[in-house]
Design a protein around this motif. Structure first.
Motif, PDB file in Angstrom:
ATOM      1  N   PRO A 184     -16.642   2.721  17.066  1.00 47.50           N
ATOM      2  CA  PRO A 184     -16.689   3.465  15.803  1.00 47.50           C
ATOM      3  C   PRO A 184     -16.743   2.501  14.621  1.00 47.50           C
ATOM      4  O   PRO A 184     -16.135   1.427  14.652  1.00 47.50           O
ATOM      5  N   SER A 185     -17.440   2.885  13.578  1.00 41.07           N
ATOM      6  CA  SER A 185     -17.631   1.977  12.443  1.00 41.07           C
ATOM      7  C   SER A 185     -16.332   1.669  11.713  1.00 41.07           C
ATOM      8  O   SER A 185     -16.247   0.657  11.014  1.00 41.07           O
ATOM      9  N   ASP A 186     -15.311   2.517  11.856  1.00 42.22           N
ATOM     10  CA  ASP A 186     -14.037   2.270  11.183  1.00 42.22           C
ATOM     11  C   ASP A 186     -13.039   1.538  12.063  1.00 42.22           C
ATOM     12  O   ASP A 186     -11.878   1.360  11.673  1.00 42.22           O
ATOM     13  N   ALA A 187     -13.460   1.096  13.246  1.00 39.02           N
ATOM     14  CA  ALA A 187     -12.556   0.381  14.157  1.00 39.02           C
ATOM     15  C   ALA A 187     -12.493  -1.097  13.787  1.00 39.02           C
ATOM     16  O   ALA A 187     -13.499  -1.703  13.404  1.00 39.02           O
ATOM     17  N   LYS A 188     -11.307  -1.699  13.894  1.00 37.48           N
ATOM     18  CA  LYS A 188     -11.165  -3.138  13.686  1.00 37.48           C
ATOM     19  C   LYS A 188     -11.629  -3.899  14.921  1.00 37.48           C
ATOM     20  O   LYS A 188     -12.131  -5.021  14.815  1.00 37.48           O
ATOM     21  N   PHE A 189     -11.431  -3.298  16.081  1.00 39.78           N
ATOM     22  CA  PHE A 189     -11.883  -3.893  17.334  1.00 39.78           C
ATOM     23  C   PHE A 189     -11.838  -2.828  18.419  1.00 39.78           C
ATOM     24  O   PHE A 189     -11.241  -1.753  18.240  1.00 39.78           O
TER      25      PHE A 189
END
Length: 234
Positions: A30-35
């Motif tokens: 997901p684009s809002d994931a840090k990793f």
């Protein structure tokens, strides 16, 4: 010591031959994931060397030549028999990717077995098995949901040519298609019209085999985020 080293590039469906496996059939970032973490497991009893990298679709590119907006750690690790290991995928420069549709990359895992005992002075064949699964970069806030994407598939016919049109922002994989005469969608039906799976990019139209050029309706099997088959009509 003399030996022959062979690297076998295999799709995930063949990965059951490897000792080191990936506990996923695909990865969604997901684009809002840090990793995102991906879990590996060594089902064997010996220590294996594992190399991992991400490519952009060119299966023949070597890791040192590939430029993708992700960093994967650790790229190389030793896994003892029965052990698990997480590899971390971290997004870098993701602003370069479209924000209105998915982008696809590929996660590569190469399982390199140890030297056979007692073979130090003999020639032997060493086979490293490569598992390659899709990595989807998924922007948040896309129109509709991934579960509704199949509703935006349609057959487009133009003369003797037919394509499957995908009007959704998601990639879709169709693994089976049969001529449909009604009944229960989940009922087992023989006779797949596809020679190979159809991997349809967002907002595109992919040509289908001549066997699907008729005017009737077709029941398709497509893969969800967990690799399970689901059914729909075209």
């Amino acid at each position: 010591m003399k030996y022959i080293f062979v690297l076998m590039g295999l799709l995930f469906s063949m990965a059951s031959q490897a000792s080191v496996i990936v506990n996923a059939t695909l990865v969604v970032y997901p684009s809002d994931a840090k990793f995102v973490n991906v879990q590996l497991v060594n089902r064997g009893t010996t220590t294996h060397l594992v190399q991992s990298w991400i490519d952009d679709g060119n299966v023949s590119d070597t890791p040192e030549k590939i430029k993708v907006p992700f960093v994967l750690t650790p790229p190389v690790v030793k896994m003892k028999g029965g052990e698990g290991q997480s590899v971390k995928i971290v997004g870098k420069n993701l602003d370069s990717l479209p924000n209105n549709r998915e982008s696809v990359f590929w996660l590569n895992i190469v399982d390199i077995p140890p030297q056979p005992e007692g073979k130090a002075n003999e020639n032997y064949l060493q086979v490293a098995i490569r598992t390659r699964i899709k990595l989807f970069y998924r922007p948040v806030g896309l129109s509709d949901s991934v579960n509704e994407a199949v509703k935006h598939l349609s057959l487009q016919r133009n003369g003797g040519a037919t394509c499957v049109k995908n009007d959704s922002p998601y990639y879709l994989t169709i693994v089976n298609a049969v001529t449909w005469h009604g009944g229960d969608l989940k009922k087992k039906v023989q006779g797949n019209l596809l020679d190979e799976a159809l991997f349809i990019a967002p907002y595109s139209c992919l040509a289908v085999p001549a066997s699907m050029n008729g005017s009737g309706q077709y029941r398709i099997s497509y893969l969800d985020d967990f690799g399970a088959q689901r059914f729909a009509l075209l």
